[in-house]
Write a protein that holds these residues in place. Structure first.
Motif, PDB file in Angstrom:
ATOM      1  N   MET A   1       0.838  -1.195   0.000  1.00  0.00           N
ATOM      2  CA  MET A   1       0.000   0.000   0.000  1.00  0.00           C
ATOM      3  C   MET A   1       0.881   1.257   0.000  1.00  0.00           C
ATOM      4  SD  MET A   1      -3.125  -1.215   0.134  1.00  0.00           S
ATOM      5  CE  MET A   1      -4.198   0.047   0.805  1.00  0.00           C
ATOM      6  N   ILE A   2       0.445   2.248  -0.740  1.00  0.00           N
ATOM      7  CA  ILE A   2       1.188   3.499  -0.795  1.00  0.00           C
ATOM      8  C   ILE A   2       1.012   4.261   0.521  1.00  0.00           C
ATOM      9  CG2 ILE A   2       1.386   5.743  -1.938  1.00  0.00           C
ATOM     10  CD1 ILE A   2       2.459   3.421  -3.584  1.00  0.00           C
ATOM     11  N   GLU A   3       2.145   4.736   1.057  1.00  0.00           N
ATOM     12  CA  GLU A   3       2.132   5.476   2.322  1.00  0.00           C
ATOM     13  C   GLU A   3       2.446   6.962   2.145  1.00  0.00           C
ATOM     14  OE1 GLU A   3       5.029   3.400   4.617  1.00  0.00           O
ATOM     15  OE2 GLU A   3       3.756   1.631   4.944  1.00  0.00           O
ATOM     16  N   GLU A   4       3.157   7.287   1.073  1.00  0.00           N
ATOM     17  CA  GLU A   4       3.539   8.679   0.845  1.00  0.00           C
ATOM     18  C   GLU A   4       3.386   9.024  -0.634  1.00  0.00           C
ATOM     19  OE1 GLU A   4       7.021  10.319   2.906  1.00  0.00           O
ATOM     20  OE2 GLU A   4       7.394   8.274   3.641  1.00  0.00           O
ATOM     21  N   VAL A   5       3.009  10.273  -0.893  1.00  0.00           N
ATOM     22  CA  VAL A   5       2.876  10.779  -2.258  1.00  0.00           C
ATOM     23  C   VAL A   5       3.733  12.028  -2.399  1.00  0.00           C
ATOM     24  CG1 VAL A   5       1.327  11.718  -4.009  1.00  0.00           C
ATOM     25  CG2 VAL A   5       0.545   9.872  -2.516  1.00  0.00           C
ATOM     26  N   CYS A   6       4.571  12.038  -3.424  1.00  0.00           N
ATOM     27  CA  CYS A   6       5.383  13.209  -3.753  1.00  0.00           C
ATOM     28  C   CYS A   6       4.848  13.801  -5.051  1.00  0.00           C
ATOM     29  CB  CYS A   6       6.844  12.813  -3.954  1.00  0.00           C
ATOM     30  SG  CYS A   6       7.607  11.984  -2.545  1.00  0.00           S
ATOM     31  N   ILE A   7       4.351  15.009  -4.997  1.00  0.00           N
ATOM     32  CA  ILE A   7       3.882  15.708  -6.195  1.00  0.00           C
ATOM     33  C   ILE A   7       5.000  16.641  -6.647  1.00  0.00           C
ATOM     34  CG2 ILE A   7       2.102  17.175  -7.193  1.00  0.00           C
ATOM     35  CD1 ILE A   7       0.338  16.424  -4.782  1.00  0.00           C
ATOM     36  N   VAL A   8       5.413  16.498  -7.898  1.00  0.00           N
ATOM     37  CA  VAL A   8       6.518  17.303  -8.417  1.00  0.00           C
ATOM     38  C   VAL A   8       6.018  18.135  -9.595  1.00  0.00           C
ATOM     39  CG1 VAL A   8       8.826  17.270  -9.437  1.00  0.00           C
ATOM     40  CG2 VAL A   8       8.217  15.623  -7.643  1.00  0.00           C
ATOM     41  N   VAL A   9       6.269  19.443  -9.527  1.00  0.00           N
ATOM     42  CA  VAL A   9       5.767  20.371 -10.544  1.00  0.00           C
ATOM     43  C   VAL A   9       6.903  21.283 -11.010  1.00  0.00           C
ATOM     44  CG1 VAL A   9       4.022  22.098 -11.108  1.00  0.00           C
ATOM     45  CG2 VAL A   9       3.563  20.411  -9.302  1.00  0.00           C
ATOM     46  N   PRO A  10       7.379  21.110 -12.249  1.00  0.00           N
ATOM     47  CA  PRO A  10       8.345  22.065 -12.788  1.00  0.00           C
ATOM     48  C   PRO A  10       7.604  23.282 -13.345  1.00  0.00           C
ATOM     49  CG  PRO A  10       7.945  20.340 -14.391  1.00  0.00           C
ATOM     50  CD  PRO A  10       7.097  20.005 -13.187  1.00  0.00           C
ATOM     51  N   ALA A  11       8.239  24.440 -13.258  1.00  0.00           N
ATOM     52  CA  ALA A  11       7.605  25.661 -13.766  1.00  0.00           C
ATOM     53  C   ALA A  11       8.664  26.561 -14.382  1.00  0.00           C
ATOM     54  CB  ALA A  11       6.878  26.394 -12.646  1.00  0.00           C
ATOM     55  N   ARG A  12       8.335  27.115 -15.528  1.00  0.00           N
ATOM     56  CA  ARG A  12       9.216  28.094 -16.173  1.00  0.00           C
ATOM     57  C   ARG A  12       8.366  29.241 -16.702  1.00  0.00           C
ATOM     58  NH1 ARG A  12      13.791  27.010 -20.885  1.00  0.00           N
ATOM     59  NH2 ARG A  12      14.821  29.051 -20.685  1.00  0.00           N
ATOM     60  N   ASP A  13       8.425  30.358 -16.027  1.00  0.00           N
ATOM     61  CA  ASP A  13       7.654  31.545 -16.410  1.00  0.00           C
ATOM     62  C   ASP A  13       6.168  31.229 -16.513  1.00  0.00           C
ATOM     63  OD1 ASP A  13       9.961  33.050 -16.495  1.00  0.00           O
ATOM     64  OD2 ASP A  13      10.263  32.776 -18.644  1.00  0.00           O
ATOM     65  N   GLU A  14       5.615  30.699 -15.434  1.00  0.00           N
ATOM     66  CA  GLU A  14       4.195  30.340 -15.395  1.00  0.00           C
ATOM     67  C   GLU A  14       3.447  31.119 -14.317  1.00  0.00           C
ATOM     68  OE1 GLU A  14       2.759  28.761 -17.565  1.00  0.00           O
ATOM     69  OE2 GLU A  14       4.111  27.307 -18.484  1.00  0.00           O
ATOM     70  N   ALA A  90      12.351  15.543  -3.356  1.00  0.00           N
ATOM     71  CA  ALA A  90      11.155  15.005  -2.709  1.00  0.00           C
ATOM     72  C   ALA A  90      11.443  13.665  -2.047  1.00  0.00           C
ATOM     73  CB  ALA A  90      10.030  14.869  -3.731  1.00  0.00           C
ATOM     74  N   LEU A  91      12.177  12.793  -2.729  1.00  0.00           N
ATOM     75  CA  LEU A  91      12.459  11.467  -2.186  1.00  0.00           C
ATOM     76  C   LEU A  91      13.395  11.540  -0.987  1.00  0.00           C
ATOM     77  CD1 LEU A  91      12.777   9.269  -5.411  1.00  0.00           C
ATOM     78  CD2 LEU A  91      10.803   9.583  -3.896  1.00  0.00           C
ATOM     79  N   ILE A 103       5.143   8.864  -6.898  1.00  0.00           N
ATOM     80  CA  ILE A 103       5.540  10.159  -7.456  1.00  0.00           C
ATOM     81  C   ILE A 103       4.488  10.580  -8.479  1.00  0.00           C
ATOM     82  CG2 ILE A 103       7.345  11.437  -8.666  1.00  0.00           C
ATOM     83  CD1 ILE A 103       9.247   9.081  -7.827  1.00  0.00           C
ATOM     84  N   ALA A 104       3.801  11.671  -8.206  1.00  0.00           N
ATOM     85  CA  ALA A 104       2.769  12.192  -9.106  1.00  0.00           C
ATOM     86  C   ALA A 104       3.315  13.440  -9.792  1.00  0.00           C
ATOM     87  CB  ALA A 104       1.498  12.510  -8.335  1.00  0.00           C
ATOM     88  N   ASN A 105       3.358  13.412 -11.108  1.00  0.00           N
ATOM     89  CA  ASN A 105       3.935  14.511 -11.873  1.00  0.00           C
ATOM     90  C   ASN A 105       2.861  15.281 -12.623  1.00  0.00           C
ATOM     91  OD1 ASN A 105       7.042  13.743 -11.803  1.00  0.00           O
ATOM     92  ND2 ASN A 105       5.909  11.857 -12.191  1.00  0.00           N
ATOM     93  N   THR A 106       2.957  16.602 -12.582  1.00  0.00           N
ATOM     94  CA  THR A 106       2.108  17.437 -13.416  1.00  0.00           C
ATOM     95  C   THR A 106       2.897  18.665 -13.813  1.00  0.00           C
ATOM     96  OG1 THR A 106      -0.101  18.417 -13.665  1.00  0.00           O
ATOM     97  CG2 THR A 106       1.008  18.729 -11.540  1.00  0.00           C
ATOM     98  N   ASP A 107       2.245  19.619 -14.504  1.00  0.00           N
ATOM     99  CA  ASP A 107       2.911  20.817 -14.993  1.00  0.00           C
ATOM    100  C   ASP A 107       2.269  22.065 -14.426  1.00  0.00           C
ATOM    101  OD1 ASP A 107       4.720  19.386 -16.552  1.00  0.00           O
ATOM    102  OD2 ASP A 107       3.399  19.378 -18.299  1.00  0.00           O
ATOM    103  N   ALA A 108       3.023  23.145 -14.421  1.00  0.00           N
ATOM    104  CA  ALA A 108       2.556  24.389 -13.813  1.00  0.00           C
ATOM    105  C   ALA A 108       1.480  25.079 -14.635  1.00  0.00           C
ATOM    106  CB  ALA A 108       3.734  25.342 -13.600  1.00  0.00           C
ATOM    107  N   ASP A 109       1.334  24.719 -15.903  1.00  0.00           N
ATOM    108  CA  ASP A 109       0.284  25.325 -16.731  1.00  0.00           C
ATOM    109  C   ASP A 109      -0.958  24.430 -16.796  1.00  0.00           C
ATOM    110  OD1 ASP A 109       1.281  23.253 -18.271  1.00  0.00           O
ATOM    111  OD2 ASP A 109       1.200  24.371 -20.164  1.00  0.00           O
ATOM    112  N   SER A 110      -1.095  23.540 -15.820  1.00  0.00           N
ATOM    113  CA  SER A 110      -2.168  22.548 -15.839  1.00  0.00           C
ATOM    114  C   SER A 110      -2.977  22.571 -14.549  1.00  0.00           C
ATOM    115  CB  SER A 110      -1.574  21.144 -16.049  1.00  0.00           C
ATOM    116  OG  SER A 110      -0.805  21.089 -17.235  1.00  0.00           O
TER     117      SER A 110
END
Length: 240
Positions: A1-14, A90-91, A103-110
């Motif tokens: 079972m998952i115990e921890e979630v790391c959300i990582v968001v890169p951003a460049r001029d957003e 994060a890790l 590890i949950a990845n998304t973008d800064a324009d989303s």
């Protein structure tokens, strides 16, 4: 079972889009706490080579929205490197075994939907190592020709496509395959290809489309913006 979630968001001029991104993440984190009580979740924002007001926007957001977040400022001009740096940091802060960290990845324009994290963890707890989510551009920002080429307003990208704006991966698999490569684009598809080659279980995240910018010139040479731009090259007759 998952115990921890790391959300990582890169951003460049957003700076313009970061507030809505962070509000959506805050909502998704609240949803996760209800659906998976006890799971720890944290956001890592990586501001890469920003020349706008992103730093100030994030500073304000962290005071009012995301208390479980940290910001890294880098100057690498590479989304692959920015994601890699964010995941590494994060890790470093996790306390669970790598196979119990997501590890949950998304973008800064989303903008992620409320159930985005909860649905990923449901699949992870069922055995998935990688989840591939769909994206939906801001259709009102597309030209009529590109809207017609994309499809109806309810249609997201095809299931199985790889988008950094909606990509989840088990930390143990991420480490085993070497993580994101330090490239300017396609770091997401390369990571997924490496995970498949390593025998990871890759599944589609049904529903939960992430709404993303409809810009035609992206922060990377190609990517999703390049795909949207190319939609306008086809005549409407061919699209239909």
């Amino acid at each position: 079972m998952i115990e921890e979630v790391c959300i990582v968001v890169p951003a460049r001029d957003e700076a313009e889009r970061l507030p809505s991104c962070l509000i959506a993440l805050s909502t998704a984190m609240a949803h996760l706490r209800r659906s998976h009580p006890g799971v720890r979740v944290r956001v890592t924002l990586v501001l890469d080579s920003c020349q706008d007001d992103s730093v100030e926007v994030v500073r304000f957001a962290l005071r009012g929205l995301l208390s479980v977040a940290e910001t890294l400022t880098v100057d690498v001009a590479s989304v692959g490197s920015a994601r890699s740096i964010g995941v590494l940091r994060a890790l470093e802060r996790t306390r669970s075994a790598a196979d119990r960290v997501w590890i949950a990845n998304t973008d800064a324009d989303s903008r992620v939907p409320a159930e985005w994290l909860s649905n990923q963890l449901a699949l992870a707890d069922a055995g998935a190592d990688v989840t591939l989510g769909t994206v939906l551009p801001e259709l009102h920002d597309l030209s009529p020709a590109r809207r017609a080429a994309w499809g109806s307003r309810e249609d997201a990208s095809p299931p199985g496509a790889v988008h950094g704006a909606s990509l989840g991966i088990r930390a143990s698999v991420y480490r085993d395959v070497g993580g994101f490569e330090p490239v300017r684009e396609h770091e997401d598809s390369r990571l997924v290809a490496a995970a498949r080659d390593a025998g990871a279980r890759v599944v589609n995240l049904d529903g939960s489309p992430v709404t993303t910018s409809a810009r035609l010139v992206g922060r990377t040479p190609g990517g999703f913006a390049g795909y949207l731009a190319a939609l306008g090259d086809a005549p409407l007759e061919a699209v239909g």
